[in-house]
Design an enzyme around this catalytic site. Structure first.
Site, mmCIF file in Angstrom:
data_model
loop_
_atom_site.group_PDB
_atom_site.id
_atom_site.type_symbol
_atom_site.label_atom_id
_atom_site.label_comp_id
_atom_site.label_asym_id
_atom_site.label_seq_id
_atom_site.Cartn_x
_atom_site.Cartn_y
_atom_site.Cartn_z
ATOM 1 N N ASP A 323 -4.484 -5.356 1.477
ATOM 2 C CA ASP A 323 -3.880 -6.074 0.346
ATOM 3 C C ASP A 323 -4.468 -5.439 -0.916
ATOM 4 O O ASP A 323 -5.112 -4.376 -0.828
ATOM 5 C CB ASP A 323 -4.246 -7.572 0.456
ATOM 6 C CG ASP A 323 -3.656 -8.423 -0.652
ATOM 7 O OD1 ASP A 323 -2.490 -8.228 -0.999
ATOM 8 O OD2 ASP A 323 -4.372 -9.299 -1.167
ATOM 9 N N HIS A 324 -4.271 -6.042 -2.040
ATOM 10 C CA HIS A 324 -4.950 -5.605 -3.261
ATOM 11 C C HIS A 324 -5.845 -6.742 -3.735
ATOM 12 O O HIS A 324 -5.391 -7.613 -4.486
ATOM 13 C CB HIS A 324 -3.938 -5.229 -4.346
ATOM 14 C CG HIS A 324 -3.124 -4.021 -4.016
ATOM 15 N ND1 HIS A 324 -1.751 -4.040 -3.981
ATOM 16 C CD2 HIS A 324 -3.494 -2.760 -3.695
ATOM 17 C CE1 HIS A 324 -1.309 -2.830 -3.651
ATOM 18 N NE2 HIS A 324 -2.343 -2.042 -3.470
ATOM 19 N N LYS A 477 -0.729 -10.683 -2.445
ATOM 20 C CA LYS A 477 0.519 -10.865 -1.683
ATOM 21 C C LYS A 477 1.192 -9.531 -1.375
ATOM 22 O O LYS A 477 2.414 -9.432 -1.364
ATOM 23 C CB LYS A 477 1.521 -11.804 -2.375
ATOM 24 C CG LYS A 477 0.976 -12.743 -3.428
ATOM 25 C CD LYS A 477 0.035 -13.795 -2.863
ATOM 26 C CE LYS A 477 -0.328 -14.824 -3.934
ATOM 27 N NZ LYS A 477 -1.477 -15.651 -3.516
ATOM 28 N N HIS A 478 0.395 -8.510 -1.180
ATOM 29 C CA HIS A 478 0.924 -7.191 -0.828
ATOM 30 C C HIS A 478 0.427 -6.850 0.577
ATOM 31 O O HIS A 478 -0.687 -6.369 0.748
ATOM 32 C CB HIS A 478 0.453 -6.123 -1.830
ATOM 33 C CG HIS A 478 0.797 -6.460 -3.253
ATOM 34 N ND1 HIS A 478 0.065 -6.011 -4.327
ATOM 35 C CD2 HIS A 478 1.801 -7.217 -3.770
ATOM 36 C CE1 HIS A 478 0.612 -6.473 -5.452
ATOM 37 N NE2 HIS A 478 1.649 -7.204 -5.140
ATOM 38 N N ILE A 479 1.250 -7.156 1.563
ATOM 39 C CA ILE A 479 0.801 -7.087 2.951
ATOM 40 C C ILE A 479 0.977 -5.667 3.488
ATOM 41 O O ILE A 479 2.089 -5.149 3.542
ATOM 42 C CB ILE A 479 1.618 -8.075 3.828
ATOM 43 C CG1 ILE A 479 1.567 -9.466 3.197
ATOM 44 C CG2 ILE A 479 1.091 -8.076 5.252
ATOM 45 C CD1 ILE A 479 2.617 -10.419 3.755
#
Lengths: 544, 478
Positions: A323-324, A477-479
């Site tokens: 993720d970030h 929310k960057h899977i």
């Protein structure tokens, strides 16, 4: 009722990755059947869900997208023990995604940073993480096609484009958006520190219609939904896909991928909303559920030939979850900045994501959030006991004089950051995902020695009279990572075209394949990988 | 406007009487070609004779009429598939008399009735342009098959005897040169009357009601006479020029449908002097309703900023759609994000206000319903205006059904527009299907023995009331 049970290509998931592939395949003359776990809703309903929601729950974007019982997705309302996502590690992997037709681009910001050539060679250049299985120049044409497909606007001035180290073979289709007053001021401030705040390339129509969608009219509501579809989201393609002949099944939860004696994929099985099971066959299968649902489905599909799960002879399915990790500085200034005019994310400092320091710690991308602030500051103003005009004035002051600066970090692929199947079950009786996650020393060190010091320096230059920093890393929310790509089938799940090493007719494109995260948002890279996969699928179907 | 201009140059049942005369290899001076280009622009040939995304003037646009789909034809100078073999006399007869090179009659959807006012010199220039200024495109004309008895083109001979003008317009010495230029353009090339003038029993334009408003497929071309209440008598010359140049007049009106195309392809490219002349003439056209003189609200100044949000907020989408305020919720969900929660639009007028807007306060609700179902599109120098449709197009922002559109339209009419009007789901269905239809085909078949006049009226109807949008859209999206 299921009327069609077979097609040339079966696409599981109707988000951006699924629809981009489906459209290319139907255009190439193949029959396509798409299966979506969640419902299909109108934009009008989503918009009104959001507008009807009281201010107190608007911190949770999922209020606009209430999950259906059979297709749960994370919401802010659940207690940890009841939540859809179960966590076991030191850090939460608290993602937001939605299981609706059209997928999570419904509520993305539209941010479309490309990777840099260096981002794809972390191991060679810095001795950390993994190298990608191909280089930036291989990916570049797919970025261009993504920019055309999604309608991405961006600066024409080369000095303001990202990446600086990699070529662009085509200009952006539309000009970049003007900066809000706060962004203009922020840009000037960081310039005094030697940083360049550049326009975000974004999948949003800038000053003109594109692809049958209108121009952005600056509702500043990109998250949780663009009310006019000026921002690309995959839902905007669904009507067109159906006209072209794509079959779309909704409220249909795929729970098993079936393999045959040749260990090719034979079928997928899904439950409808009455818990009845159906079987769908095809020649070729695309899993486009997202980087979290894809590994879950593969693990759930374990069988005698594939005891660790489908596509999992490497034991890498569900590992390397990325993720970030972000830290946010909420800055109160004396002078008004005024964010909120235009898109919610509109500019950023990307150069801080690059450098030789990456052998030691993560880079970071600094984002001046352009959300209008009134929604966030009202409760603080109420807590002060103010009423009437005094309350209005305080809300106005804090709307103008507060700002969020977000430092988003890259994270390294770590096999211990792992998704497994929880013993807890969802409404259909399917296992909930359980994720062990630790952002790692690489990220923590960056925050301690690099990103937060820079953030504080920026805050001071902004004239901050107060700075509050989130104490923990939050999720962006960057899977990414759960079905990682590589040339070596023994330590990766998919090949250079997102084809499963273990199954020649199974493609698992999207964020899960990404071998590094860099600091920028992942959707444009996911989509570029999807288009690359679609090319490979078309070639493979031709040979079939 | 475009809807009326369908010109069937090629018939599916070609009874070719003689081979086309070979045109003389002729060279035309560049300034003559340029003059012809300007006149062809003023005549808006390109709007009908170009398919969506197709090559200019190569035809192929599908035009849906109440009795069948008509395909526009190739008018590029291709000798094989276009009009490259037309002599100037044949070209002139097609444009001004409605007779094509093989002798067959055109249907008056091609506005030759208006072009008949154009001078020999101007037709000469247009011919020069079509022969030398248009790139030839090899594109065979698509078949048009209208049902019997629509296919009897010869019937137009009688119609032409009754209704066709046969002489170019000559100046009225009592009027100014500007007025005469304006009348020449408005009645001729720009063919305003083709849409804005009501038609009689045989679909001929009623001269006594010139420009007083008429239904054009799903849209209503409103009264543009000098009537201060029902027309545009309240507009200044500058305002009308601004409208023709930009397609909108903030706080009053904006061009959509065929008028949006006319602005895009034609009016905005005319000189200021010609636009002023057109405005001078149009604003002199007498009201068709002298009795109703000059009292009451115009369609430009009705309605007020207001909303019903307090009545529906917090009750949930499904409940909102059931109750009395469904129109208000549909407005909030689909319209308010651009036009404002009070229907107020934006300060610069780019997003028009819903009140003080001719689209919501016309003498009937056609344009309101059509705007919702088909959206708005036009391109001018100041940008590409695009309001997405809410019909059944693949790119509809939300596909609203007839009941929902009626709820929305009634909400808009009540507070923002003409509060005397109400809309039913059936009314919406009529506009969705392309506008009011006639059962004249059936009548004609039953009454064939009753005489040619019915056939005549029917033929006129079919071409004069074509519905362009749906067939074109479906084709483009197929």
């Amino acid at each position: 009722m299921v009327t069609k049970t077979s097609a040339d290509v079966i696409v599981v998931g109707t988000g951006v990755v699924g629809v981009v592939i489906a459209e290319q395949l139907i255009d190439a003359g193949h029959s396509v059947l798409m299966i979506e776990a969640g419902p299909r809703v109108t934009r009008a309903e989503v918009v009104e869900n959001w507008r009807n929601a009281p201010l107190g729950v608007k911190g949770d974007t999922s209020v606009a997208y209430p999950p259906r019982p059979w297709a749960p997705h994370p919401t802010g309302a659940d207690k940890p023990e009841d939540a859809y996502l179960q966590f076991t590690g030191p850090d939460p992997y608290d993602q937001t995604f939605i299981r609706y037709a059209g997928g999570s681009t419904w509520h993305w910001a539209g941010t479309s940073w490309r990777l840099t050539p260096e981002d794809m060679r972390l191991h060679s250049l810095y001795g950390v993480g993994r190298d990608w299985a191909f280089d930036y120049d291989t990916l570049e044409p797919y970025y261009v096609r993504t920019e055309h497909k999604l309608g991405i606007s961006g600066p024409s001035d080369r000095a303001l484009q990202w990446p600086q180290t990699g070529a662009r073979s085509a200009p952006y289709l539309m000009p970049s958006f003007p900066f809000s007053p706060g962004e203009q001021k922020f840009t000037e401030v960081v310039k005094t520190l030697g940083y360049t705040n550049i326009p975000v390339a974004q999948a949003r129509n800038s000053g003109m219609p594109y692809d049958g969608r209108p121009a952005c009219c600056a509702n500043n509501n990109c998250v949780p939904v663009c009310p006019v579809a000026a921002k690309y989201d995959a839902e905007t393609s669904l009507g067109r896909l159906e006209r072209k002949g794509v079959t779309l099944l909704v409220d249909s939860v795929v729970y098993k991928v079936e393999t045959n004696a040749q260990n090719k994929i034979e079928a997928v099985h899904f439950y409808d909303q009455h818990k009845e099971s159906h079987r769908i066959t095809g020649k070729l299968f695309v899993l486009a559920c997202n980087g979290l649902e894809n590994p879950k489905l593969l693990l759930m599909s374990a069988n005698d030939r594939n005891p660790n799960g489908v596509a999992n002879s490497s034991d890498q399915v569900g590992r390397n979850m990325m993720d970030h990790p972000a830290r946010t500085l909420t800055v109160t200034t004396k002078e008004p900045f005024w964010s909120g005019l235009g898109p919610v994310v509109n500019s950023g400092i990307m150069e801080t994501s690059q450098g030789a320091f990456r052998s030691e710690h993560a880079g970071a991308y600094f984002r001046y959030n352009n959300f209008a602030r009134n929604r966030f500051v009202t409760f603080a103003a109420l807590k002060k006991g103010l009423v009437g005009k005094a309350l209005d004035e305080e809300i106005r002051r804090m709307t103008a004089c507060t700002a969020d600066i977000v430092a988003a970090h890259e994270v390294l692929p770590d096999p211990n950051n792992r998704l497994t199947l929880s013993a807890k079950k969802d409404w259909l009786g399917l296992p909930k995902p359980s994720i062990h996650y630790d952002v790692g020393e690489y990220v923590r060190k960056s925050a301690e020695t690099y990103s937060l010091p820079i953030g504080k320096q920026i805050a001071a230059a902004m004239g901050a009279i107060d700075v509050k920093i989130t104490p923990k890393f939050s999720n962006s929310k960057h899977i990414m990572g759960g079905t990682i790509m590589g040339k070596d089938a023994s330590n990766s799940v998919v090949d250079v075209d997102c084809r499963a090493h273990d199954h020649e007719n199974l493609f698992i494109p999207g964020g899960g394949a990404m071998a590094s995260t860099a600091c920028g948002n992942s959707t444009i890279t996911m989509t570029a990988l999807a288009i690359k996969a679609a090319d490979a699928i078309v070639a493979q179907m031709r040979g079939a | 406007m475009t809807s009326f201009k369908t010109f069937l140059l090629a018939a599916p049942f070609a009874f070719v009487a003689f081979a086309p005369t070979i045109s003389l290899a002729q060279d035309f001076p560049a300034d003559l070609v340029e003059k012809g280009r300007y006149l062809a622009t003023a005549s808006d040939c390109v709007a009908c004779h170009t398919a969506k995304g197709g090559k200019p003037m190569a035809g192929g646009l599908a035009i849906d009429s109440p009795v069948g789909t008509i395909m526009s034809t190739n008018i590029t100078p291709s000798k094989e598939t276009g009009i490259g073999n037309y002599t100037e006399a044949q070209f002139s007869d097609a444009v001004r008399k409605g007779v094509r090179a093989d002798g067959a009659n055109l249907y008056p959807a091609m506005p030759y009735t208006a072009y008949s006012f154009m001078s020999d010199a101007d037709v000469h220039a247009m011919y020069a342009y079509f022969m030398k200024g248009v790139a030839p495109v090899e594109a065979k004309n698509a078949e048009t098959s209208l049902p019997f008895p629509m296919n009897i083109r010869a019937s137009m001979i009688g119609w032409n005897l009754l209704f066709r003008n046969n002489t170019p317009l000559s100046d009225d010495p009592k009027q100014s040169a500007e007025w005469n230029r304006g009348r020449y353009l408005a009645e001729g090339a720009a063919h305003c009357a083709t849409c804005h003038t009501p038609r009689g029993a045989f679909m001929q334009e009623k001269a006594s009601l010139n420009l007083s408003g008429a239904q054009v497929g799903p849209w209503y071309a409103p009264d543009i006479t000098s009537d201060k209440v029902t027309g545009i008598g309240s507009w200044s010359q500058d305002e009308l020029v601004t409208y023709l140049k930009t397609g909108r007049l903030a706080g009053k009106a904006q061009a959509a449908g065929s008028m949006g195309e006319a602005i895009t392809h034609s009016f905005q490219h005319l000189t200021d002097a010609d636009l002023k002349a057109i405005a001078t003439y149009v604003e002199s056209v007498p009201s068709a309703h002298p009795a109703a003189a000059a009292t009451g609200a115009t369609r430009f100044d009705q309605g007020k900023p207001v909303n019903e949000l307090a009545a529906l907020r917090g009750k949930g989408f499904d409940n909102g759609m059931k109750g009395a305020h469904s129109g208000a919720q549909i407005f909030s969900a689909n319209c308010a994000s651009c036009h404002g929660f009070n229907g107020q639009g934006t300060a610069d007028g780019y997003y028009p206000s819903i009140f003080h807007n001719s689209a919501t306060a016309g003498s009937n609700a056609s344009n309101l319903i059509a705007t919702i179902l088909y959206g708005v599109e036009r391109e001018t120098e100041s940008g590409h205006v695009f309001m997405p449709p809410f019909g059944d197009q693949p790119n509809a922002l939300t596909q609203l059904d007839n009941v929902e559109v009626a709820s929305l339209a009634n909400y808009i009419l009540k507070d923002y527009g003409n509060s005397k009007l109400t809309v039913t789901a059936h009314d919406v269905g009529v506009i969705r299907e392309g506008g009011p239809k006639s059962d004249i085909v059936t009548l004609a078949r039953i009454g064939m023995g009753a005489g040619a006049l019915v056939v005549l009226a029917l033929i006129a109807m079919a071409v004069i009331l074509p519905r362009r949008g749906r067939a074109g859209a479906d084709k483009a999206n197929a």
